[in-house]
Design a protein around this motif. Structure first.
Motif, short mmCIF file in Angstrom:
data_model
loop_
_atom_site.label_atom_id
_atom_site.label_comp_id
_atom_site.label_asym_id
_atom_site.label_seq_id
_atom_site.Cartn_x
_atom_site.Cartn_y
_atom_site.Cartn_z
N HIS A 31 92.06 33.12 14.74
CA HIS A 31 93.51 32.91 14.81
C HIS A 31 93.83 31.50 14.33
O HIS A 31 93.12 30.55 14.64
N SER A 32 94.90 31.38 13.60
CA SER A 32 95.29 30.06 13.11
C SER A 32 96.15 29.36 14.16
O SER A 32 96.81 29.99 14.96
N TRP A 33 96.10 28.04 14.11
CA TRP A 33 96.89 27.23 15.01
C TRP A 33 98.23 26.92 14.36
O TRP A 33 98.38 27.04 13.14
N PRO A 34 99.19 26.47 15.12
CA PRO A 34 100.45 26.02 14.51
C PRO A 34 100.16 24.86 13.55
O PRO A 34 99.23 24.09 13.76
N VAL A 88 93.51 30.95 20.79
CA VAL A 88 92.32 30.35 20.19
C VAL A 88 91.10 30.74 21.01
O VAL A 88 91.11 30.68 22.23
N LEU A 89 90.03 31.12 20.32
CA LEU A 89 88.79 31.46 20.98
C LEU A 89 87.91 30.23 21.10
O LEU A 89 87.94 29.35 20.24
N ALA A 90 87.11 30.16 22.15
CA ALA A 90 86.26 29.00 22.36
C ALA A 90 85.05 28.99 21.42
O ALA A 90 84.57 27.95 21.05
N TRP A 91 84.55 30.15 21.06
CA TRP A 91 83.38 30.24 20.19
C TRP A 91 83.79 30.69 18.80
O TRP A 91 84.61 31.58 18.66
N THR A 143 90.19 20.47 12.72
CA THR A 143 91.27 21.39 13.06
C THR A 143 91.91 21.95 11.79
O THR A 143 92.16 23.16 11.69
N ALA A 144 92.16 21.09 10.82
CA ALA A 144 92.75 21.55 9.56
C ALA A 144 91.81 22.50 8.82
O ALA A 144 92.26 23.51 8.26
N LEU A 145 90.51 22.22 8.80
CA LEU A 145 89.55 23.11 8.15
C LEU A 145 89.48 24.46 8.85
O LEU A 145 89.43 25.51 8.20
N HIS A 146 89.45 24.45 10.18
CA HIS A 146 89.44 25.71 10.93
C HIS A 146 90.70 26.52 10.63
O HIS A 146 90.65 27.73 10.42
N ASP A 147 91.82 25.84 10.60
CA ASP A 147 93.08 26.52 10.36
C ASP A 147 93.12 27.11 8.94
O ASP A 147 93.59 28.22 8.74
N ALA A 148 92.61 26.38 7.96
CA ALA A 148 92.58 26.90 6.59
C ALA A 148 91.67 28.11 6.49
O ALA A 148 92.03 29.11 5.83
N ARG A 149 90.50 28.07 7.14
CA ARG A 149 89.61 29.25 7.14
C ARG A 149 90.26 30.42 7.85
O ARG A 149 90.14 31.56 7.41
N ALA A 150 90.95 30.16 8.95
CA ALA A 150 91.59 31.24 9.70
C ALA A 150 92.70 31.89 8.87
O ALA A 150 92.81 33.11 8.83
N ARG A 151 93.51 31.08 8.21
CA ARG A 151 94.58 31.64 7.38
C ARG A 151 94.03 32.42 6.20
O ARG A 151 94.58 33.43 5.80
N ALA A 152 92.93 31.96 5.61
CA ALA A 152 92.34 32.64 4.46
C ALA A 152 91.68 33.96 4.85
O ALA A 152 91.66 34.90 4.05
N SER A 153 91.16 34.05 6.07
CA SER A 153 90.43 35.25 6.48
C SER A 153 91.35 36.33 7.06
O SER A 153 90.91 37.46 7.24
#
Length: 160
Positions: A31-34, A88-91, A143-153
């Motif tokens: 899941h992506s963050w705001p 958001v998931l912890a793992w 955080t930005a990298l996680h968010d970019a991966r989440a939005r792309a997936s």
């Protein structure tokens, strides 16, 4: 439709619960963050850890303590709001190894500790500021990298 939907038609529940379909993949995708979360997390993290580690003169000690408490509360509230909004998931994923789960935290700890290497050379204030800035930059970047991966997936929204 007294006997149910027409043959071949799927209901919303069937599309949602279909284990071979996209909805389950969407549920498993990160899941992506705001969009405001990465900068807020980085800036507040840097401020809290830099202010918390720096020495303060006696006359500014009370003011610094109050400011530190306010910034820490804002840091916690920002995380709470982001988690509530995006689940958001912890793992990071079902099949992540222990190393994949620990790497972001180890990078944060290493850079925070690396900032303190300036303390013997330039004083405790410089060490605290460097450590806080490095930690804040790491939090923001991760955080930005996680968010970019989440939005792309995430699969595109189903129009049906």
């Amino acid at each position: 439709m007294p006997n149910g939907p027409e043959p071949g038609a799927t209901t919303y529940a069937e599309r949602t619960l279909d284990p071979a379909g996209r909805p389950e993949a969407a549920a498993r995708a990160p899941h992506s963050w705001p969009r405001w979360f990465a900068p807020a997390r980085g800036v507040l993290g840097a401020a809290v850890f830099a202010l918390g580690g720096a020495p303060w003169p006696a006359r500014a000690d009370d003011l610094a303590g109050v400011l530190l408490c306010l910034l820490t509360a804002a840091f916690v509230v920002v995380h709470y709001v982001a988690v509530r909004r995006s689940r958001v998931l912890a793992w990071p994923g079902d099949r992540a190894t222990m190393w994949q789960r620990l790497t972001p935290t180890l990078v944060q700890a290493a850079l925070y500790g690396g900032g303190w290497l300036l303390a013997p050379l330039f004083g405790r204030t410089a060490g605290a500021l460097a450590a806080g800035v490095l930690l804040g930059a790491t939090l923001w970047t991760q955080t930005a990298l996680h968010d970019a991966r989440a939005r792309a997936s995430r699969p595109p929204a189903d129009a049906g």
